[in-house]
Design a protein around this motif. Sequence first.
Motif, PDB file in Angstrom:
ATOM      1  N   VAL A 280     -38.736  -3.935  38.574  1.00  0.00           N
ATOM      2  CA  VAL A 280     -37.431  -4.564  38.767  1.00  0.00           C
ATOM      3  C   VAL A 280     -36.330  -3.561  38.467  1.00  0.00           C
ATOM      4  O   VAL A 280     -36.542  -2.558  37.780  1.00  0.00           O
ATOM      5  CB  VAL A 280     -37.244  -5.810  37.882  1.00  0.00           C
ATOM      6  CG1 VAL A 280     -38.272  -6.880  38.227  1.00  0.00           C
ATOM      7  CG2 VAL A 280     -37.330  -5.438  36.411  1.00  0.00           C
ATOM      8  N   GLN A 281     -35.154  -3.843  38.981  1.00  0.00           N
ATOM      9  CA  GLN A 281     -33.992  -3.016  38.694  1.00  0.00           C
ATOM     10  C   GLN A 281     -33.342  -3.446  37.388  1.00  0.00           C
ATOM     11  O   GLN A 281     -33.476  -4.593  36.948  1.00  0.00           O
ATOM     12  CB  GLN A 281     -32.974  -3.109  39.825  1.00  0.00           C
ATOM     13  CG  GLN A 281     -33.425  -2.487  41.133  1.00  0.00           C
ATOM     14  CD  GLN A 281     -32.367  -2.575  42.197  1.00  0.00           C
ATOM     15  OE1 GLN A 281     -31.965  -3.671  42.599  1.00  0.00           O
ATOM     16  NE2 GLN A 281     -31.896  -1.429  42.657  1.00  0.00           N
ATOM     17  N   ALA A 282     -32.653  -2.510  36.756  1.00  0.00           N
ATOM     18  CA  ALA A 282     -31.922  -2.828  35.536  1.00  0.00           C
ATOM     19  C   ALA A 282     -30.987  -4.008  35.778  1.00  0.00           C
ATOM     20  O   ALA A 282     -30.315  -4.084  36.805  1.00  0.00           O
ATOM     21  CB  ALA A 282     -31.138  -1.622  35.055  1.00  0.00           C
TER      22      ALA A 282
ATOM     23  N   GLY B 184     -32.106  -7.052  36.061  1.00  0.00           N
ATOM     24  CA  GLY B 184     -32.908  -8.092  36.670  1.00  0.00           C
ATOM     25  C   GLY B 184     -33.707  -8.885  35.655  1.00  0.00           C
ATOM     26  O   GLY B 184     -33.605  -8.665  34.440  1.00  0.00           O
TER      27      GLY B 184
ATOM     28  N   LYS C  16     -33.595  -3.748  30.766  1.00  0.00           N
ATOM     29  CA  LYS C  16     -33.116  -2.387  30.625  1.00  0.00           C
ATOM     30  C   LYS C  16     -34.274  -1.417  30.859  1.00  0.00           C
ATOM     31  O   LYS C  16     -35.427  -1.778  30.655  1.00  0.00           O
ATOM     32  CB  LYS C  16     -32.547  -2.160  29.220  1.00  0.00           C
ATOM     33  CG  LYS C  16     -31.448  -3.119  28.815  1.00  0.00           C
ATOM     34  CD  LYS C  16     -31.044  -2.898  27.362  1.00  0.00           C
ATOM     35  CE  LYS C  16     -29.962  -3.855  26.928  1.00  0.00           C
ATOM     36  NZ  LYS C  16     -29.590  -3.655  25.505  1.00  0.00           N
ATOM     37  N   PRO C  17     -33.981  -0.178  31.258  1.00  0.00           N
ATOM     38  CA  PRO C  17     -35.058   0.799  31.433  1.00  0.00           C
ATOM     39  C   PRO C  17     -35.927   0.964  30.189  1.00  0.00           C
ATOM     40  O   PRO C  17     -37.133   1.194  30.309  1.00  0.00           O
ATOM     41  CB  PRO C  17     -34.306   2.092  31.764  1.00  0.00           C
ATOM     42  CG  PRO C  17     -33.067   1.624  32.447  1.00  0.00           C
ATOM     43  CD  PRO C  17     -32.680   0.362  31.716  1.00  0.00           C
TER      44      PRO C  17
ATOM     45  N   THR D  81     -39.290  -0.853  29.706  1.00  0.00           N
ATOM     46  CA  THR D  81     -40.476  -0.437  30.438  1.00  0.00           C
ATOM     47  C   THR D  81     -41.644  -0.222  29.482  1.00  0.00           C
ATOM     48  O   THR D  81     -41.541   0.547  28.529  1.00  0.00           O
ATOM     49  CB  THR D  81     -40.202   0.842  31.229  1.00  0.00           C
ATOM     50  OG1 THR D  81     -39.208   0.585  32.222  1.00  0.00           O
ATOM     51  CG2 THR D  81     -41.469   1.346  31.905  1.00  0.00           C
TER      52      THR D  81
ATOM     53  N   VAL E  98     -38.809  -1.022  34.638  1.00  0.00           N
ATOM     54  CA  VAL E  98     -37.406  -1.305  34.921  1.00  0.00           C
ATOM     55  C   VAL E  98     -36.740  -0.009  35.363  1.00  0.00           C
ATOM     56  O   VAL E  98     -36.672   0.955  34.596  1.00  0.00           O
ATOM     57  CB  VAL E  98     -36.681  -1.889  33.708  1.00  0.00           C
ATOM     58  CG1 VAL E  98     -35.249  -2.266  34.080  1.00  0.00           C
ATOM     59  CG2 VAL E  98     -37.433  -3.094  33.170  1.00  0.00           C
ATOM     60  N   SER E  99     -36.252   0.022  36.574  1.00  0.00           N
ATOM     61  CA  SER E  99     -35.609   1.210  37.115  1.00  0.00           C
ATOM     62  C   SER E  99     -34.121   1.205  36.798  1.00  0.00           C
ATOM     63  O   SER E  99     -33.487   0.150  36.701  1.00  0.00           O
ATOM     64  CB  SER E  99     -35.823   1.301  38.626  1.00  0.00           C
ATOM     65  OG  SER E  99     -35.243   0.190  39.292  1.00  0.00           O
ATOM     66  N   SER E 100     -33.556   2.394  36.644  1.00  0.00           N
ATOM     67  CA  SER E 100     -32.144   2.521  36.329  1.00  0.00           C
ATOM     68  C   SER E 100     -31.291   2.515  37.579  1.00  0.00           C
ATOM     69  O   SER E 100     -31.786   2.645  38.698  1.00  0.00           O
ATOM     70  CB  SER E 100     -31.897   3.804  35.532  1.00  0.00           C
ATOM     71  OG  SER E 100     -32.300   4.935  36.271  1.00  0.00           O
TER      72      SER E 100
END
Length: 121
Positions: A12-14, A16, A86-87, A90, A119-121
């Motif tokens: 997921v993206q940051a 999310g 948040k990243p 992860t 979690v991607s930034s």
Amino acid sequence: QVQLEESGGGLVQAGGSLRLSCAISGIISNINALGWYRQAPGKQRELVAAITRSDTTNYADSVKGRFTISRDNAKNTLYLQMNSLKPEDTAVYYCYAHELSVTFRISRDYWGQGTQVTVSS
């Protein structure tokens, strides 16, 4: 004997959200606590959230206000709702159960296989 199986992890993206689920099976009458732990590469496993039989909850400071632990007794399922990810969240997330029976001299920990949350930034 208790078996735990996690699901719901993913990428997921940051900012999310994800909801993790843990299916609990076996002889569960002596389980007195459930929780979620996580472990990032190069770091020790840490407690994220826990819930007792009386529904008392506890959270790591890093996730307070963002994560919510809950359980559905009818479905024998534990949940972790994760919002505002948040990243640094992860990690591999593990479902945990503690079994305690004083009468039968039982004190055991059970762990699921883990589910990856990225979690991607």
